[in-house]
Design an enzyme around this catalytic site. Structure first.
Site, mmCIF file in Angstrom:
data_model
loop_
_atom_site.group_PDB
_atom_site.id
_atom_site.type_symbol
_atom_site.label_atom_id
_atom_site.label_comp_id
_atom_site.label_asym_id
_atom_site.label_seq_id
_atom_site.Cartn_x
_atom_site.Cartn_y
_atom_site.Cartn_z
ATOM 1 C CB CYS A 58 63.517 45.438 49.558
ATOM 2 S SG CYS A 58 62.448 44.618 50.760
ATOM 3 N N PRO A 59 65.729 45.613 52.309
ATOM 4 C CG PRO A 59 65.586 46.452 54.471
ATOM 5 C CD PRO A 59 65.230 46.775 53.059
#
Length: 421
Positions: free
Chosen positions: A169-170
């Protein structure tokens, strides 16, 4: 030189702070954007909306609870974000060496060394393990030099193998895996509730202003912050709300995001599905496993190990043109020794040595003495006719049992010295 700690010699792409106590992904800077997207709207809500609703609920000053609840719930969301992004998601430590028990030769893949095709050392790409009575294939990771456990995958961004890998997840700057998936879902779902909370009370404040001003347009002009917050929360709900619903489905069916996207088109049985209730209990009611990595420990010096013992395969005899090239390395000395070892009596040996010393190249007894005295054996040539003779074949073909032993050549050499004396 002081010994390094594990986080200082870490081979992954992670970033560490506070002496290895907190671990983040390589894109940890995106956390700043995520924090601003959470904190700034709540501050605007408290200053321009919640503050004006303190006296709208007269009993027991209930209006103050709107501000308190917004602040407390915002802190709760930030704590969940911290637990998601600042901890080990379930990284499997790398092996220092490949698994020796899996060494094998792969004859289909060969390396050309010195003009010869040598089989290369390979590993089986897959292994089969049993999960809930079903066979599951696990893949070998060339980077981490290990066979990944079931539901484990290698994150190309963090460069680590992560247990029960869901996705990277950025927005939280970290992989989502076995040890932080619970907190990730709670973070997303709590952010959804926070959006609904801010949207609802912003709309309620517009309703209060509408009752005072008489028109919606005047109410919106009176509190533009409420309109901006409503638009912002409405857009955010499509993302965090949709993500919450999607992960509710994944938890209920015991899938990961990686498995859902990769195996969606495959008609395969989900061997991890234990029923909807048990799947939820597995995610939320099981104890979080301790990390397999001690990032603050000192790196132990690697003890050099001997190379793995692999049984060498004897190359099969080749009767073609390549067989002669394999013995050409020793022609300058070996050819003379081979011919000398073929002589049937001592006189022929001595005569051959004398003739080569006068007419041929400078091969004398000292050269032969240095070769035979060093323990070298004459090279062996394999042939189908193992017991050939001059009378049957008309050529000097060397017998296997003659060339396999160096004692024959040594006895012949000693005898030749006696003749010369």
């Amino acid at each position: 030189m002081a010994a390094k700690r594990v986080f200082e010699a870490w081979k992954g792409s992670n970033k560490f702070i506070f002496g290895g106590r907190l671990i983040f992904g390589p894109d940890a800077r995106s956390l700043i954007v995520t924090l601003l997207l959470i904190i700034v709207p709540v501050i605007i809500f408290c200053v321009f909306v919640g503050r004006h609703l303190r006296h709208e609920f007269s009993s027991y000053n209930a209006g103050y609870a709107i501000l308190v609840l917004a602040i407390v719930f915002n802190i709760y969301v930030l704590v969940l974000l911290f637990l998601t992004s600042a901890r080990d998601p379930g990284i499997i430590p790398r092996n220092l060496h490949p698994p020796e028990e899996e060494f094998r030769y792969d004859s289909s893949v060969s390396i050309d060394i010195g003009g010869r095709q040598t089989p290369s050392l390979q590993f089986p790409r897959f292994k089969e393990v049993m999960v809930n009575g079903h066979t599951v294939k696990v893949k070998y990771c060339d980077t981490c030099m290990l066979y990944r456990p079931p539901r484990c995958s290698h994150c190309s961004i963090c460069n680590n193998c992560v247990e029960r890998f869901d996705h990277h997840c950025p927005w939280v700057g970290q992989c989502i895996g076995l040890r932080n998936y619970r907190y990730f879902f709670l973070f997303v779902s709590s952010a959804t509730i926070l959006c609904i909370y801010v949207f609802s009370f912003s709309a309620f404040y517009i309703k209060v202003l509408f009752d005072q001003e008489g028109t919606v347009w005047k109410a919106m002009k009176e509190s533009p912050a409420s309109v901006i917050l409503m638009a912002y929360c409405f857009i955010s709900l499509w993302f965090v709300g949709g993500l919450t619903g999607f992960h509710l489905y994944l938890i209920g069916t015991n899938q990961t995001t990686y498995e859902n996207f990769r195996y969606r088109s495959d008609d395969r049985i989900n061997v991890y599905n234990r029923g909807c209730l048990n799947n939820f209990l597995e995610v939320f009611c099981t104890q979080v496993q301790p990390s397999k990595n001690n990032f603050r420990a000192y790196v132990q010096e690697e003890v050099p190990r001997p190379p793995p013992s692999v049984i060498a395969r004897e190359p099969e005899p080749d009767l073609g043109g390549d067989a002669r090239s394999k013995v050409e390395d020793d022609l300058d000395i070996g050819e003379d020794l081979l011919k000398i070892s073929q002589r049937r009596n001592i006189e022929e040996i001595d005569e051959d040595i004398r003739s080569r010393g006068s007419n041929g190249p400078p091969h004398n007894t000292s050269d032969i003495d240095s070769v035979l005295g060093s323990g070298h054996r004459a090279p062996t040539i394999r042939s189908e006719a193992r017991h050939s003779s001059w009378e049957r074949s008309g050529s000097w073909e060397i017998g296997q049992e003659i060339l396999a032993s160096s004692n024959v050549s040594e006895r012949s050499y000693v005898a030749s010295k006696e003749v010369r004396q």
